[in-house]
Design a protein around this motif. Structure first.
Motif, PDB file in Angstrom:
ATOM      1  N   ALA A 617       0.826  -1.215   0.000  1.00 23.66           N
ATOM      2  CA  ALA A 617       0.000   0.000   0.000  1.00 23.66           C
ATOM      3  C   ALA A 617       0.856   1.258   0.000  1.00 23.66           C
ATOM      4  CB  ALA A 617      -0.933  -0.013   1.212  1.00 23.66           C
ATOM      5  N   HIS A 618       1.890   1.282   0.825  1.00 27.80           N
ATOM      6  CA  HIS A 618       2.737   2.475   0.890  1.00 27.80           C
ATOM      7  C   HIS A 618       3.681   2.580  -0.301  1.00 27.80           C
ATOM      8  CE1 HIS A 618       2.203   3.684   5.401  1.00 27.80           C
ATOM      9  NE2 HIS A 618       1.078   3.623   4.732  1.00 27.80           N
ATOM     10  N   SER A 619       3.946   1.466  -0.978  1.00 22.06           N
ATOM     11  CA  SER A 619       4.697   1.540  -2.235  1.00 22.06           C
ATOM     12  C   SER A 619       3.908   2.349  -3.260  1.00 22.06           C
ATOM     13  CB  SER A 619       4.960   0.134  -2.786  1.00 22.06           C
ATOM     14  OG  SER A 619       5.741  -0.622  -1.907  1.00 22.06           O
ATOM     15  N   ILE A 620       2.612   2.131  -3.277  1.00 26.01           N
ATOM     16  CA  ILE A 620       1.737   2.869  -4.190  1.00 26.01           C
ATOM     17  C   ILE A 620       1.656   4.333  -3.798  1.00 26.01           C
ATOM     18  CG2 ILE A 620      -0.645   3.017  -5.039  1.00 26.01           C
ATOM     19  CD1 ILE A 620      -0.890   0.010  -4.496  1.00 26.01           C
ATOM     20  N   LEU A 621       1.799   4.605  -2.522  1.00 24.99           N
ATOM     21  CA  LEU A 621       1.502   5.935  -1.985  1.00 24.99           C
ATOM     22  C   LEU A 621       2.698   6.872  -1.884  1.00 24.99           C
ATOM     23  CD1 LEU A 621      -0.469   7.856  -0.376  1.00 24.99           C
ATOM     24  CD2 LEU A 621       0.165   6.573   1.663  1.00 24.99           C
ATOM     25  N   LYS A 622       3.859   6.371  -1.464  1.00 23.35           N
ATOM     26  CA  LYS A 622       4.921   7.238  -0.981  1.00 23.35           C
ATOM     27  C   LYS A 622       5.472   8.215  -2.021  1.00 23.35           C
ATOM     28  CE  LYS A 622       6.846   4.880   3.032  1.00 23.35           C
ATOM     29  NZ  LYS A 622       6.880   6.079   3.883  1.00 23.35           N
ATOM     30  N   ALA A 623       6.101   7.691  -3.091  1.00 27.84           N
ATOM     31  CA  ALA A 623       6.719   8.582  -4.082  1.00 27.84           C
ATOM     32  C   ALA A 623       5.691   9.452  -4.804  1.00 27.84           C
ATOM     33  CB  ALA A 623       7.547   7.767  -5.075  1.00 27.84           C
ATOM     34  N   PRO A 624       4.543   8.902  -5.257  1.00 31.73           N
ATOM     35  CA  PRO A 624       3.534   9.769  -5.885  1.00 31.73           C
ATOM     36  C   PRO A 624       3.011  10.855  -4.955  1.00 31.73           C
ATOM     37  CG  PRO A 624       3.126   7.484  -6.459  1.00 31.73           C
ATOM     38  CD  PRO A 624       4.211   7.476  -5.409  1.00 31.73           C
TER      39      PRO A 624
END
Length: 706
Positions: A617-624
């Motif tokens: 979930a945080h892979s999807i969230l962090k950089a974007p």
């Protein structure tokens, strides 16, 4: 792609592959030998302990017999043996026999075959007298059988040892001790996973180092050599005042630049020699100027654009130092907590994390202004002073409040260092690859988090908590040396000219509806999850399930291990599709749903799955999220990149402060699963609120198309 870039890319790939493969093979062989050596060496130590236990039982029984108590009528012997067995998990059973008939025993008694039982002294010498080459032979023989044994408890059986009891009139009496093979396997399993973690950490560190070395000594100098050659082919002999001089390729680039510098020097000498002696000085001067302009014989290139790689290794080393204590901070505080404290235990366990985040939240806006004023390099070095002081404070702490204060001091340095690195990266990326650049920033932090969290747990499990902080201080100092060596002295921080400054920048950002939607509904909830769930609840949850410190570190490292490969993929999708807002919303809602799934029975495997899914979930969230905030801030052109990032970091730290306090408060009234379900429900509500805001064109968040 031109030829030089193709060659550089080929060299990069081959060097990275060869280095990582070599490191993997070396680490694997070392790990395999360590496992079998441990398996071979642990037996003598267990035998010594079992021998000592049997000897104590033997002496107590012999004493009772000497004072006239019949061996067959020793009262309380069953209770005595049970108490002895409970103290030592490496033993399966203890038994006393006479003429091979069991009189007293404790534990799961197995068949006692005198021919199978081995005398302590003989077997102990067999292990202790083994030569180096005998141990190597054992490595080769047992290696194929070792891996199945790590995970199979069914094949385990007790090693049986016996010690005779003298002075018994009616037959032979013996003390039998069953040394559990399951215990040995459990220790081997722990060692196996610890070594596997070290192996992964070594590969990740190796990758980071190779990436920087390749860029520093090969790719960068190659690109600079190509640039100089192209200029000279076109007749442009400008002098670059900042050239790479590292390695052979760097020396070549430096030599090309020196040729231009010597040519300019000779031209200058020629002009100085001819002009004063000529009667037609104006005409000759005009011709000289024409030649100078045509071949750029008086031109200097003083601008040197930085690169992400400059900040990569210093940021990694410092973040690694900071993350070493993440897996055990609540447990470390628990050791120093005094029951008569005016702060409740649940709140105190989360207080160092909350204070750490609060100090960062307060200091980040000032750190952003200091970056614009003094530059990233100088601020990084200044931030090391409080950071190292805080690590030493934790190492020398005498009570829980000392830890809280020391963590606050470290947080001050951490805020300065991270915002300086983030500002550095933001200044060298373009709008087209902004998400990718921020993904590198996030990736470095996640790599350091994974390595630091796991290795910190292993180190703490072996030598204790406080020495870990000494190691953190040493690593932080090393990061400062790297930053001093690699950072460029001055770099554009993205300051935009306008009427706004200071508090006016904050007010303008507060009026930016798109930017504030990202902050309130995504950035703050993400940090609540990170600190409240991963850093605070997971260690306490696992301790309640009797997990060891090393197991806690392994489970926590999965979060970072998943983010490292997936975050670049998510950032690539964000750059290609310009759908940053959709990815941010998806990651927010998914993280809330994961927390809700923890409701119900407590289970290590359920928590392990939740940590893994949270990493996705945080892979999807962090950089974007970072890219999305920067895009939204473009609606407020008066505010620069550094101030925007400072505001974002401050808002995130507010969530980081709320997380541990919120979870600690909920744990006072609810179970672990119930507390996480409540938090998860709030996160889902924030994500749904973001969806509602996105449906309103006038308040849309982070439009992908400008």
């Amino acid at each position: 792609m031109n030829q030089v870039q193709t060659i550089a890319s080929l060299i990069n790939r081959r060097l990275i592959y060869i280095t990582i493969l070599s490191a993997f093979v070396a680490a694997f062989l070392s790990a395999a030998y360590t496992l079998v050596e441990f398996n071979f060496s642990i037996k003598p130590e267990l035998l010594k302990k079992a021998n000592a236990i049997a000897q104590v039982i033997h002496d107590d029984v012999a004493l009772a017999i000497d004072v006239g108590v019949p061996y067959q009528e020793l009262r309380g012997m069953e209770s005595y043996l049970t108490d002895t067995l409970n103290k030592y998990p490496e033993l399966n059973f203890v038994a006393l026999t006479q003429n091979e008939q069991v009189l007293y025993h404790a534990g799961d008694l197995e068949p006692l075959d005198p021919s199978y039982a081995v005398a302590f002294e003989k077997n102990s010498n067999q292990y202790l007298s083994a030569t180096f080459w005998q141990r190597v032979t054992v490595v080769m023989q047992e290696l194929p059988l070792l891996m199945p044994a790590l995970f199979s408890a069914d094949a385990a059986q007790s090693d049986l040892f016996q010690l005779p009891i003298e002075g018994i009139e009616n037959g032979n009496a013996r003390v039998y001790v069953g040394l559990s093979s399951t215990y040995v396997q459990s220790q081997l399993t722990d060692i196996f996973f610890d070594i596997a973690i070290v192996l992964v950490a070594v590969l990740l560190v190796c990758f980071e180092v190779v990436m920087v070395v390749v860029m520093f000594y090969i790719s960068g100098p190659l690109e600079e050599s190509e640039s100089i050659l192209k200029r000279q082919v076109k007749g442009d002999f400008s002098v670059n005042e900042h050239t790479a001089s590292q390695g052979v390729i760097g020396s070549f680039a430096h030599k090309l630049n020196q040729d231009s510098k010597e040519l300019q020097s000779r031209f200058k000498q020629l002009v100085a020699k001819l002009l004063p002696s000529s009667n037609e000085s104006k005409e000759i001067d005009s011709k000289f100027q024409s030649v100078s302009q045509r071949f750029s014989l008086q031109s200097k290139l003083g601008i040197h654009k930085g690169d992400i790689v400059d900040a990569r290794i210093p940021l990694f080393v410092f973040s690694f130092a900071e993350e070493l204590s993440k897996s055990f901070m609540p447990l470390f505080v628990n050791e120093f907590y005094q029951p008569d404290s005016w702060i409740s235990k649940d709140v105190m366990l989360g207080l160092p994390i909350s204070v750490f985040m609060l100090v960062i939240a307060v200091c980040t806006p000032f750190a952003a202004k200091w970056v614009d004023r003094w530059g990233q390099k100088q601020l990084f070095l200044i931030g090391l002073v409080p950071a190292i002081a805080g690590y030493l404070g934790c190492a020398l702490a005498n009570d829980s409040m000392d830890i809280v204060i020391a963590r606050g001091v470290t947080a001050f340095g951490y805020a300065i260092i991270t915002i300086s690195c983030q500002s550095y990266i933001a200044a060298v990326v373009t709008s087209e690859n902004r998400a990718k650049g921020m993904a590198i920033f996030v990736g470095v932090l996640m790599t350091a988090t994974m390595c630091g969290t796991a290795l910190g747990a292993i180190i703490a499990d072996r030598i204790g908590y406080q020495p870990v902080f000494i190691l953190s201080a040493v690593l932080a100092a090393f990061a400062g040396i790297l930053a001093w060596r690699m950072f460029i002295g001055e770099l554009d921080g993205g300051v935009k000219k306008g009427k706004s400054s200071g508090g006016g920048s904050v007010l303008l950002l507060l009026k930016n509806a798109r930017f504030m939607a990202v902050i309130l509904f995504c950035a703050i909830p993400a940090k609540i999850v990170l600190t409240g769930f991963l850093y605070f609840l997971v260690p306490l949850y696992l301790v309640s399930l009797d997990a060891s410190q090393s197991e806690i570190g392994r489970i926590m490292m999965i979060y970072s291990l998943i983010i490292i490969p997936l975050s670049p993929i998510a950032s690539g999708i964000a750059d290609r599709t310009q759908k940053t807002k959709q990815l941010v919303v998806l990651g927010t809602i998914l993280s809330g749903a994961i927390l809700v799934s923890l409701y119900g029975d407590d289970s290590v495997y359920k928590l392990l799955l939740a940590v893994a899914l949270m990493g996705i979930a945080h892979s999807i969230l962090k950089a974007p999220l970072i890219a999305c905030a920067l895009e939204a801030s473009e609606d407020t052109p008066e505010v620069g990149r550094t101030e925007t990032l400072g505001f974002l970091r401050t808002a995130e730290r507010i969530g980081s402060v709320i997380g541990p306090v919120l979870v600690a408060t909920l744990l006072a009234s609810y179970s672990f699963g119930q507390a996480m379900s409540i938090v998860g429900g709030g996160i889902i509500a924030a994500g749904l609120a973001m969806v509602v805001v996105l449906r309103k064109p006038e308040a849309s968040v982070c439009e992908g198309e400008r």
